[in-house]
Structures are given as structure tokens and as C-alpha cells.
Write a protein that holds these residues in place. Sequence first.
Motif, PDB file in Angstrom:
ATOM      1  N   TYR A   9       9.733 -25.753  88.320  1.00 34.22           N
ATOM      2  CA  TYR A   9       8.552 -26.370  88.413  1.00 34.22           C
ATOM      3  C   TYR A   9       7.621 -25.405  89.052  1.00 34.22           C
ATOM      4  O   TYR A   9       8.211 -24.550  89.927  1.00 34.22           O
ATOM      5  CB  TYR A   9       8.918 -27.401  89.491  1.00 34.22           C
ATOM      6  N   LEU A  10       6.426 -25.560  88.806  1.00 39.25           N
ATOM      7  CA  LEU A  10       5.335 -24.848  89.522  1.00 39.25           C
ATOM      8  C   LEU A  10       4.980 -25.779  90.632  1.00 39.25           C
ATOM      9  O   LEU A  10       4.338 -26.908  90.245  1.00 39.25           O
ATOM     10  CB  LEU A  10       4.190 -24.407  88.629  1.00 39.25           C
ATOM     11  N   VAL A  11       4.994 -25.560  91.758  1.00 41.20           N
ATOM     12  CA  VAL A  11       4.681 -26.231  93.017  1.00 41.20           C
ATOM     13  C   VAL A  11       3.812 -25.433  93.848  1.00 41.20           C
ATOM     14  O   VAL A  11       4.060 -24.259  94.211  1.00 41.20           O
ATOM     15  CB  VAL A  11       6.036 -26.611  93.662  1.00 41.20           C
ATOM     16  N   ASP A  12       2.765 -26.186  94.522  1.00 38.22           N
ATOM     17  CA  ASP A  12       1.874 -25.508  95.141  1.00 38.22           C
ATOM     18  C   ASP A  12       2.681 -25.207  96.838  1.00 38.22           C
ATOM     19  O   ASP A  12       3.323 -26.107  97.101  1.00 38.22           O
ATOM     20  CB  ASP A  12       0.553 -26.580  95.699  1.00 38.22           C
ATOM     21  N   GLY A  13       2.601 -24.015  96.987  1.00 42.36           N
ATOM     22  CA  GLY A  13       3.298 -23.709  98.429  1.00 42.36           C
ATOM     23  C   GLY A  13       2.944 -24.226  99.572  1.00 42.36           C
ATOM     24  O   GLY A  13       3.994 -24.643 100.573  1.00 42.36           O
ATOM     25  N   ASP A  14       1.778 -25.209  99.521  1.00 44.58           N
ATOM     26  CA  ASP A  14       1.291 -25.924 100.801  1.00 44.58           C
ATOM     27  C   ASP A  14       2.395 -27.171 101.021  1.00 44.58           C
ATOM     28  O   ASP A  14       2.383 -27.650 102.116  1.00 44.58           O
ATOM     29  CB  ASP A  14      -0.072 -26.216 100.649  1.00 44.58           C
ATOM     30  N   ILE A  15       2.976 -27.625  99.786  1.00 46.44           N
ATOM     31  CA  ILE A  15       3.822 -28.630 100.208  1.00 46.44           C
ATOM     32  C   ILE A  15       5.400 -28.669 100.017  1.00 46.44           C
ATOM     33  O   ILE A  15       6.050 -29.247 100.250  1.00 46.44           O
ATOM     34  CB  ILE A  15       3.414 -29.786  99.029  1.00 46.44           C
ATOM     35  N   PHE A  62       6.017 -17.048  91.862  1.00 42.64           N
ATOM     36  CA  PHE A  62       5.425 -17.302  90.376  1.00 42.64           C
ATOM     37  C   PHE A  62       5.155 -16.208  89.629  1.00 42.64           C
ATOM     38  O   PHE A  62       5.490 -16.183  88.427  1.00 42.64           O
ATOM     39  CB  PHE A  62       3.996 -18.218  90.545  1.00 42.64           C
TER      40      PHE A  62
END
Length: 150
Positions: A9-15, A62
Motif C-alpha cells: 500500500y502507498l500510505v501517507d506517513g502522517d497517518i 516509497f
Amino acid sequence: MNDGGKRFYLVDGDILPEAILKTALVNEMLAKGEVTKVSEAVEKVGLSRSAYYKYKDGVLPFRETGRSNIVSVSLMLEHHPGILSRVLNTVAAMEGNILTINQSVPEKGLAPVAFVLDRSRMSVDLPRLLAELRQLTGVRSAQLVGSEEE
């Protein structure tokens, strides 16, 4: 994306949870050579060793999943038994995966060698790998020729 039974998954690091982010920092510190021991790195970022070992193989930046991980390397080797084997063992020890290799017939005691490397799982960065290769007995030169993103 599905790759051999694994899901990515490509996930925003902030979450992401703090333990995942700190694991990524530890991996980066180790890869860059900023620290040499896991215990030193986890202490610096404030993460338990058990949490690090739980997540370490599943956390990659990433940029390490893209095409730029395929690079071409050119070497000039002295024509003596075992030198190419030491090169291959060094790459393998750093978790590099050689995809193709080409060695030309030696001339004047030197053999040009070129290989294409998948460095997506390497434990060190490319400059460190090249430096390690240059230090091997019988390796006259080692240089990056190009990458897929060029």
C-alpha cells in the motif's frame, strides 16, 4: 498491488503509527551508515528493539520500490582466479540481486565486467556498495553506469 502473495500500500506517513515511522528511521540510519548497530539506532529514535524487529522487513520508503532500484555497474577486474567470485559475494552480502552479468575476454591482464543490479533490498546505499567493491583485491575500478530512471 499484489506481488507474490504480499500486498503493498502507498500510505501517507502522517497517518502511520509512531512505531512504523520510527522503524523507517532506523532502517534509513542503518542503510546510510549513520549507526552500525540496531541497538544504537533504536535508542536514538526511542523505539524498542522488539518493535523494530517486528516491523523492519515490512517498512520501506516509497523511493525504494520504484524503477530506480535497477542500476548498471561497470568494473575492471584483474585477470586472476576468484576476483569475480569476491565481487559477487560482496554484492550478495549486502543483499543486492544481480539480474544480468557480462564479462569480456581479458586483455593485458584486465577483464571488463558489467552487471545489472536490483538494489531494492540492499542493506547499504549504492555509494557504499561501490566503495566496498573498489576495496576488494583485484578490482581496479567500479562505477555506476546508469539506472532505469535516467
